[in-house]
Design a protein around this motif. Structure first.
Motif, PDB file in Angstrom:
ATOM      1  N   MET A  47       0.854  -1.185   0.000  1.00  0.00           N
ATOM      2  CA  MET A  47       0.000   0.000   0.000  1.00  0.00           C
ATOM      3  C   MET A  47       0.892   1.238   0.000  1.00  0.00           C
ATOM      4  N   VAL A  48       0.554   2.210  -0.850  1.00  0.00           N
ATOM      5  CA  VAL A  48       1.378   3.403  -1.008  1.00  0.00           C
ATOM      6  C   VAL A  48       0.966   4.450   0.030  1.00  0.00           C
TER       7      VAL A  48
ATOM      8  N   PRO B  27      -0.705  -7.264   5.648  1.00  0.00           N
ATOM      9  CA  PRO B  27      -0.358  -8.316   6.614  1.00  0.00           C
ATOM     10  C   PRO B  27      -0.212  -9.682   5.945  1.00  0.00           C
ATOM     11  N   GLU B  28       0.796 -10.393   6.350  1.00  0.00           N
ATOM     12  CA  GLU B  28       1.019 -11.734   5.807  1.00  0.00           C
ATOM     13  C   GLU B  28      -0.158 -12.632   6.176  1.00  0.00           C
ATOM     14  N   ASN B  29      -0.645 -13.399   5.209  1.00  0.00           N
ATOM     15  CA  ASN B  29      -1.785 -14.305   5.406  1.00  0.00           C
ATOM     16  C   ASN B  29      -3.032 -13.549   5.878  1.00  0.00           C
ATOM     17  N   SER B  30      -3.234 -12.360   5.339  1.00  0.00           N
ATOM     18  CA  SER B  30      -4.395 -11.551   5.719  1.00  0.00           C
ATOM     19  C   SER B  30      -5.699 -12.293   5.450  1.00  0.00           C
ATOM     20  N   LYS B  31      -6.667 -12.023   6.319  1.00  0.00           N
ATOM     21  CA  LYS B  31      -8.002 -12.604   6.139  1.00  0.00           C
ATOM     22  C   LYS B  31      -8.782 -11.889   5.048  1.00  0.00           C
ATOM     23  N   TYR B  32      -8.245 -10.781   4.559  1.00  0.00           N
ATOM     24  CA  TYR B  32      -9.007  -9.937   3.652  1.00  0.00           C
ATOM     25  C   TYR B  32      -8.367  -9.878   2.272  1.00  0.00           C
ATOM     26  N   SER B  33      -9.186  -9.546   1.289  1.00  0.00           N
ATOM     27  CA  SER B  33      -8.757  -9.580  -0.103  1.00  0.00           C
ATOM     28  C   SER B  33      -7.996  -8.310  -0.479  1.00  0.00           C
ATOM     29  N   LEU B  34      -7.277  -8.373  -1.603  1.00  0.00           N
ATOM     30  CA  LEU B  34      -6.590  -7.177  -2.098  1.00  0.00           C
ATOM     31  C   LEU B  34      -7.559  -6.042  -2.390  1.00  0.00           C
ATOM     32  N   PRO B  35      -8.725  -6.283  -3.009  1.00  0.00           N
ATOM     33  CA  PRO B  35      -9.666  -5.170  -3.201  1.00  0.00           C
ATOM     34  C   PRO B  35     -10.106  -4.515  -1.898  1.00  0.00           C
TER      35      PRO B  35
ATOM     36  N   ALA C 214      -8.906  -0.026  -0.405  1.00  0.00           N
ATOM     37  CA  ALA C 214      -9.616   1.140   0.131  1.00  0.00           C
ATOM     38  C   ALA C 214      -8.940   1.719   1.373  1.00  0.00           C
ATOM     39  N   TYR C 215      -7.705   1.287   1.653  1.00  0.00           N
ATOM     40  CA  TYR C 215      -7.038   1.632   2.916  1.00  0.00           C
ATOM     41  C   TYR C 215      -6.953   3.126   3.182  1.00  0.00           C
ATOM     42  N   ALA C 216      -6.729   3.943   2.137  1.00  0.00           N
ATOM     43  CA  ALA C 216      -6.476   5.371   2.372  1.00  0.00           C
ATOM     44  C   ALA C 216      -7.656   6.055   3.050  1.00  0.00           C
ATOM     45  N   ARG C 217      -8.872   5.667   2.676  1.00  0.00           N
ATOM     46  CA  ARG C 217     -10.052   6.248   3.323  1.00  0.00           C
ATOM     47  C   ARG C 217     -10.074   5.866   4.803  1.00  0.00           C
ATOM     48  N   TYR C 218      -9.717   4.632   5.099  1.00  0.00           N
ATOM     49  CA  TYR C 218      -9.751   4.157   6.476  1.00  0.00           C
ATOM     50  C   TYR C 218      -8.616   4.759   7.309  1.00  0.00           C
ATOM     51  N   PHE C 219      -7.436   4.857   6.741  1.00  0.00           N
ATOM     52  CA  PHE C 219      -6.323   5.467   7.479  1.00  0.00           C
ATOM     53  C   PHE C 219      -6.648   6.930   7.805  1.00  0.00           C
ATOM     54  N   THR C 220      -7.205   7.637   6.828  1.00  0.00           N
ATOM     55  CA  THR C 220      -7.598   9.035   7.037  1.00  0.00           C
ATOM     56  C   THR C 220      -8.670   9.145   8.108  1.00  0.00           C
ATOM     57  N   ALA C 221      -9.642   8.247   8.054  1.00  0.00           N
ATOM     58  CA  ALA C 221     -10.735   8.260   9.023  1.00  0.00           C
ATOM     59  C   ALA C 221     -10.230   7.978  10.434  1.00  0.00           C
TER      60      ALA C 221
END
Length: 288
Positions: free
Chosen positions: A1-2, A44-52, A56-63
């Motif tokens: 993630m950038v 995260p290695e072996n993440s429970k969640y998908s790449l899509p 959306a990480y930037a919205r969540y990090f900002t929030a």
């Protein structure tokens, strides 16, 4: 993630955002690019969640960053209050959706606007009270060029009255404790009128206008606090990522709604015309 930190201050907060306002940086509308390694945060290695979902990480990090500050500010004046007696409200959007999920977990009543049946249904699924913004279609108000003809003035007042009636019902007559307003100028008059005493107006965006106006005496008398944040702190990147992984604070993404790389222009057009139902519109660079 950038991570979007082109320039940081001495405390790690973003001053200039990569590919947005930073000179000599480029965006991500390319299949190949070069990015400084310290701007890349591993999923995260072996993440429970998908790449899509992670896309959306930037919205969540900002929030996460904006909510952290806004909640702390509210608590300085209302530390003995039960959050369940207070309303957190926001104009629609992906960052607001993420913040309201945090507010709900903190025990607040939560509600936000949406302009389509699909989005209202999504809010309901997440336990957020959806407010149909089509009920007050003339709520926007340009502070630099306010309406002057009687018909426009009357339309605005009707919409404002309906909006404030809705807020009154949702808040038990108290008003909004924390209002997440990332729209800006055209809706700011309604935002301020909806506020509770000791309330917080928190902002991390300016989608419809940067310049807002306050009657400072009223804001002082009502003890309103104004929070303005931008991006997040570099040193918090891994912390936010780990909270997403550990607490399932992450969006659901419909794979059928993801655009291909060659359809980015169509995505932009669909978004501008309100045809994108997702709060997190995505395009894929490479086929899975």
């Amino acid at each position: 993630m950038v991570m979007p930190f082109s320039k940081r201050d001495r405390y790690g907060y973003a001053e200039i955002v990569y590919a947005y306002e930073a000179p000599q940086t480029i965006g991500l509308l390319a299949k190949r690019t070069k990015i400084d390694s310290d701007l890349l945060l591993p999923i995260p290695e072996n993440s429970k969640y998908s790449l899509p979902q992670w896309a959306a990480y930037a919205r969540y990090f900002t929030a996460w960053d904006n909510w952290r500050i806004a909640h702390r500010c509210w608590s300085t004046q209302m530390e003995d209050q039960d959050p369940g007696d207070h309303l957190v409200f926001g104009w629609g959007g992906g960052v607001v959706l993420a913040e309201l999920q945090l507010a709900k977990r903190a025990g607040f009543r939560v509600a936000m606007t949406a302009g389509s049946d699909a989005r209202l249904a999504e809010l309901g699924r997440l336990g957020i009270t959806g407010v149909d913004r089509r009920l007050f279609p003339h709520l926007t108000n340009d502070p630099d060029n306010p309406p002057s003809d009687p018909a426009s003035v009357a339309s605005y007042r009707t919409s404002e009255k309906e909006f404030l009636r809705t807020i009154n019902a949702l808040s038990g007559g108290a008003g909004v404790a924390i209002f997440v307003d990332n729209m800006g100028a055209p809706l700011y008059k309604a935002t301020v009128k909806a506020m509770a005493r000791q309330g917080v107006i928190t902002t991390v965006g300016w989608k419809q206008g940067m310049r807002t106006y306050n009657l400072r005496a009223s804001e002082c008398i009502n003890r309103h606090l104004h929070v303005n944040t931008h991006v997040w702190r570099y040193d918090d990147c891994a912390t936010i990522r780990d909270q997403q992984e550990q607490t399932a604070w992450i969006p659901s993404i419909d794979p059928a709604g993801i655009y291909d790389f060659d359809d980015v222009e169509r995505l932009a057009e669909d978004y501008s015309k309100g045809r994108v139902e997702s709060y997190f519109p995505l395009y894929r660079v490479n086929k899975a």
